[in-house]
Design an enzyme around this catalytic site. Sequence first.
Site, PDB file in Angstrom:
ATOM      1  N   VAL A  21     -14.639  69.816 -21.704  1.00 30.21           N
ATOM      2  CA  VAL A  21     -14.991  69.522 -23.337  1.00 30.21           C
ATOM      3  C   VAL A  21     -15.799  70.979 -23.591  1.00 30.21           C
ATOM      4  O   VAL A  21     -15.613  71.505 -24.594  1.00 30.21           O
ATOM      5  CB  VAL A  21     -15.415  68.369 -23.747  1.00 30.21           C
ATOM      6  CG1 VAL A  21     -15.692  68.292 -25.368  1.00 30.21           C
ATOM      7  CG2 VAL A  21     -14.681  67.112 -23.206  1.00 30.21           C
ATOM      8  N   ALA A  50     -25.992  75.075 -21.306  1.00 27.79           N
ATOM      9  CA  ALA A  50     -26.768  74.442 -20.091  1.00 27.79           C
ATOM     10  C   ALA A  50     -25.549  73.916 -19.260  1.00 27.79           C
ATOM     11  O   ALA A  50     -24.779  73.302 -19.599  1.00 27.79           O
ATOM     12  CB  ALA A  50     -27.490  73.349 -20.489  1.00 27.79           C
ATOM     13  N   GLY A 142     -11.003  60.224 -28.171  1.00 29.09           N
ATOM     14  CA  GLY A 142     -10.686  61.987 -28.482  1.00 29.09           C
ATOM     15  C   GLY A 142     -10.527  62.515 -29.796  1.00 29.09           C
ATOM     16  O   GLY A 142     -11.564  62.352 -30.471  1.00 29.09           O
ATOM     17  N   LYS A 213     -15.955  51.951 -25.235  1.00 25.79           N
ATOM     18  CA  LYS A 213     -15.276  52.304 -26.672  1.00 25.79           C
ATOM     19  C   LYS A 213     -15.470  51.133 -27.549  1.00 25.79           C
ATOM     20  O   LYS A 213     -15.691  51.393 -28.580  1.00 25.79           O
ATOM     21  CB  LYS A 213     -13.994  52.925 -26.358  1.00 25.79           C
ATOM     22  CG  LYS A 213     -13.955  54.343 -25.816  1.00 25.79           C
ATOM     23  CD  LYS A 213     -12.670  54.795 -25.136  1.00 25.79           C
ATOM     24  CE  LYS A 213     -12.792  55.985 -24.252  1.00 25.79           C
ATOM     25  NZ  LYS A 213     -11.374  56.342 -24.001  1.00 25.79           N
ATOM     26  N   GLY A 311      -8.777  64.947 -22.999  1.00 22.44           N
ATOM     27  CA  GLY A 311      -8.511  66.186 -22.812  1.00 22.44           C
ATOM     28  C   GLY A 311      -9.382  67.260 -23.280  1.00 22.44           C
ATOM     29  O   GLY A 311     -10.152  66.889 -24.493  1.00 22.44           O
TER      30      GLY A 311
HETATM   31  N1  LIG Z   1     -12.739  65.357 -20.743  1.00 19.07           N
HETATM   32  C1  LIG Z   1     -12.198  64.478 -21.893  1.00 19.07           C
HETATM   33  O1  LIG Z   1     -11.147  64.418 -21.715  1.00 19.07           O
HETATM   34  C2  LIG Z   1     -13.193  63.666 -22.245  1.00 19.07           C
HETATM   35  C3  LIG Z   1     -12.653  63.081 -23.462  1.00 19.07           C
HETATM   36  C4  LIG Z   1     -13.517  62.270 -24.337  1.00 19.07           C
HETATM   37  C5  LIG Z   1     -15.097  62.252 -24.254  1.00 19.07           C
HETATM   38  N2  LIG Z   1     -15.406  62.936 -23.140  1.00 19.07           N
HETATM   39  C6  LIG Z   1     -16.826  63.058 -22.919  1.00 19.07           C
HETATM   40  O2  LIG Z   1     -17.376  64.267 -22.951  1.00 19.07           O
HETATM   41  C7  LIG Z   1     -18.409  64.486 -22.009  1.00 19.07           C
HETATM   42  C8  LIG Z   1     -18.149  65.714 -21.289  1.00 19.07           C
HETATM   43  O3  LIG Z   1     -16.982  65.411 -20.606  1.00 19.07           O
HETATM   44  P1  LIG Z   1     -16.391  66.791 -19.539  1.00 19.07           P
HETATM   45  O4  LIG Z   1     -14.889  65.969 -18.987  1.00 19.07           O
HETATM   46  O5  LIG Z   1     -16.441  68.089 -20.014  1.00 19.07           O
HETATM   47  O6  LIG Z   1     -17.152  66.354 -18.211  1.00 19.07           O
HETATM   48  P2  LIG Z   1     -17.232  67.568 -16.988  1.00 19.07           P
HETATM   49  O7  LIG Z   1     -16.009  68.290 -17.060  1.00 19.07           O
HETATM   50  O8  LIG Z   1     -17.610  66.844 -15.867  1.00 19.07           O
HETATM   51  O9  LIG Z   1     -18.497  68.519 -17.502  1.00 19.07           O
HETATM   52  C9  LIG Z   1     -19.719  68.142 -17.545  1.00 19.07           C
HETATM   53  C10 LIG Z   1     -20.573  69.575 -17.658  1.00 19.07           C
HETATM   54  O10 LIG Z   1     -22.020  68.847 -17.607  1.00 19.07           O
HETATM   55  C11 LIG Z   1     -22.737  69.824 -16.721  1.00 19.07           C
HETATM   56  N3  LIG Z   1     -23.859  69.200 -16.263  1.00 19.07           N
HETATM   57  C12 LIG Z   1     -24.001  67.935 -15.427  1.00 19.07           C
HETATM   58  N4  LIG Z   1     -25.236  67.782 -15.119  1.00 19.07           N
HETATM   59  C13 LIG Z   1     -26.037  68.519 -15.674  1.00 19.07           C
HETATM   60  C14 LIG Z   1     -27.448  68.815 -16.029  1.00 19.07           C
HETATM   61  N5  LIG Z   1     -28.312  68.094 -15.613  1.00 19.07           N
HETATM   62  N6  LIG Z   1     -27.864  69.913 -16.841  1.00 19.07           N
HETATM   63  C15 LIG Z   1     -26.919  70.700 -17.322  1.00 19.07           C
HETATM   64  N7  LIG Z   1     -25.483  70.410 -17.419  1.00 19.07           N
HETATM   65  C16 LIG Z   1     -25.277  69.488 -16.666  1.00 19.07           C
HETATM   66  C17 LIG Z   1     -21.889  70.380 -15.733  1.00 19.07           C
HETATM   67  O11 LIG Z   1     -22.378  71.692 -15.139  1.00 19.07           O
HETATM   68  P3  LIG Z   1     -21.620  72.237 -13.885  1.00 19.07           P
HETATM   69  O12 LIG Z   1     -20.416  72.519 -14.574  1.00 19.07           O
HETATM   70  O13 LIG Z   1     -22.627  73.201 -13.297  1.00 19.07           O
HETATM   71  O14 LIG Z   1     -21.049  71.229 -12.957  1.00 19.07           O
HETATM   72  C18 LIG Z   1     -20.381  70.443 -16.479  1.00 19.07           C
HETATM   73  O15 LIG Z   1     -20.529  71.634 -17.035  1.00 19.07           O
HETATM   74  C19 LIG Z   1     -18.350  63.292 -21.599  1.00 19.07           C
HETATM   75  O16 LIG Z   1     -19.623  62.370 -22.250  1.00 19.07           O
HETATM   76  C20 LIG Z   1     -17.175  62.531 -21.320  1.00 19.07           C
HETATM   77  O17 LIG Z   1     -17.296  61.030 -21.271  1.00 19.07           O
HETATM   78  C21 LIG Z   1     -14.478  63.643 -22.291  1.00 19.07           C
END
Ligand SMILES: NC(=O)c1ccc[n+]([C@@H]2O[C@H](COP(=O)([O-])OP(=O)(O)OC[C@H]3O[C@@H](n4cnc5c(N)ncnc54)[C@H](OP(=O)(O)O)[C@@H]3O)[C@@H](O)[C@H]2O)c1
Length: 440
Positions: A21, A50, A142, A213, A311
Amino acid sequence: MTQPSPPAPTVRVAVLGCGAVGAALVAHLQSRADTLAVQSGARIEIAGVAVADLSRARPAHVEKDLLTDDAASLVVDPSVDIVIELIGGLEPAGSLIRAALESGKPVVTANKELLASSEGVALRALAHERGVDLLYEAAVAGAIPLVRVLRESLTGERIRRVMGIVNGTTNFILTKMADDGTEYAEVLARAQELGLAERDPTADVEGHDAAAKTAILAGVAMGYDVVTSDVPREGITHIGSVDIEFAARFDYVVKLLAVVERIGEDEISARVHPAMVPKSHPLAGVRDAYNAVFIEGDWAGELMLYGQGAGGQPTASAVMGDLIDATRNRLGRTTSPVPERQPGSLHPAADLRSAYYLTIDVEDRPGVLGLVSTVFGQHNVSIRSMEQIEQEELIGLARLIFLTHAAREGDMNETIDALAALDAVKRVGSTIRVFGDEEE
Ligand SMILES: NC(=O)c1ccc[n+]([C@@H]2O[C@H](COP(=O)([O-])OP(=O)(O)OC[C@H]3O[C@@H](n4cnc5c(N)ncnc54)[C@H](OP(=O)(O)O)[C@@H]3O)[C@@H](O)[C@H]2O)c1
């Protein structure tokens, strides 16, 4: 001579997290900067991004100079106006959001796990107390504009029920099981290959994601503070193709439903479970990984919102909407409306009423049917129909499929326990609620 208009002010945002995201959001902020300036009234500038691991490879559009592994310092940097939390999980996301709100900075987050926890409830209260935005459109379903619709467009409405398909992975699995007659495990493996299910699918298939949710929806739609652990939850792992085939024969589709509904004046029910939904219901046509939420209100009647529930890009789109709102609010020294909190309690799940579908495998001998029927009667569950089906693998056994009239959940659970205790019953299979037959 007309005076040139003053340059748009600049609003600096901290992006915490650069995963699926976060990276999509950064791309969006860069490629649409001019349009966003017109829409929000300010030039939105990224103050920093970050991440956990600075050595990890990033998409080319993410400028190296923006990256930091010190999220805590970025949040309290005096030049940062708005914080966008896209790390996920309870910590450090919770502490970072708290620090931002305490220093008067609006926060946009997609973090359902945190928002549906007791710390999430406390953070919403803190934001309200401080008069700062805490916006979370992306946390439920989403890209579907749901939180804003409930909070703003339907704010004058008394919402009776919100019922949704809010988990794309389970909807994909149930759709493919119905289309191809394939069993759960095989479709799950396919979903994992396609990247539609995690290696460890527990959060999706056991209903934890949908329960979080649901808890958030209970707050937005009804004003109740509900956390994930309050939400009774059943997943889809026990559902077989035989159940789905049976449902289809009677014009039903099996869906994993998130339900929040009013019970009387001061109680609500919030729950997640599979249900047989009539094919004529709009939710029945929601296929594959799509999400939809069906809302029923006293005056608005029925309406449904449909779209991509996950996504990177769809979720970043919802984050963008919140960011523009937070930017406009900051410039206008105001905040987005929050639902009025309601004192009230959750209705006990045992007292909810539903019709049920139930399968049991029994010894194929005289008298067994009588024994089984007696158990239903002893627990006040009335049988609407019973069918026996042949299964090649059931040597010496018969599979019985029951549909009941509406029964109390507590009575149904006792019936299942009593059936399982009978010597003649070798296996109690799926139990699925039949939607729409709650009140008979
Ligand atoms: N993906 C989806 O489809 C989706 C849909 C709805 C809601 N969400 C929500 O959106 C949020 C992000 O999801 P995502 O899928 O983008 O997650 P993700 O791909 O796992 O990315 C998480 C990011 O957070 C960073 N991170 C982890 N620990 C950290 C820390 N201590 N300090 C700073 N950065 C840190 C990671 O860094 P690194 O890259 O260095 O590991 C990574 O860049 C979550 O709450 C998720 O539930 C996601």
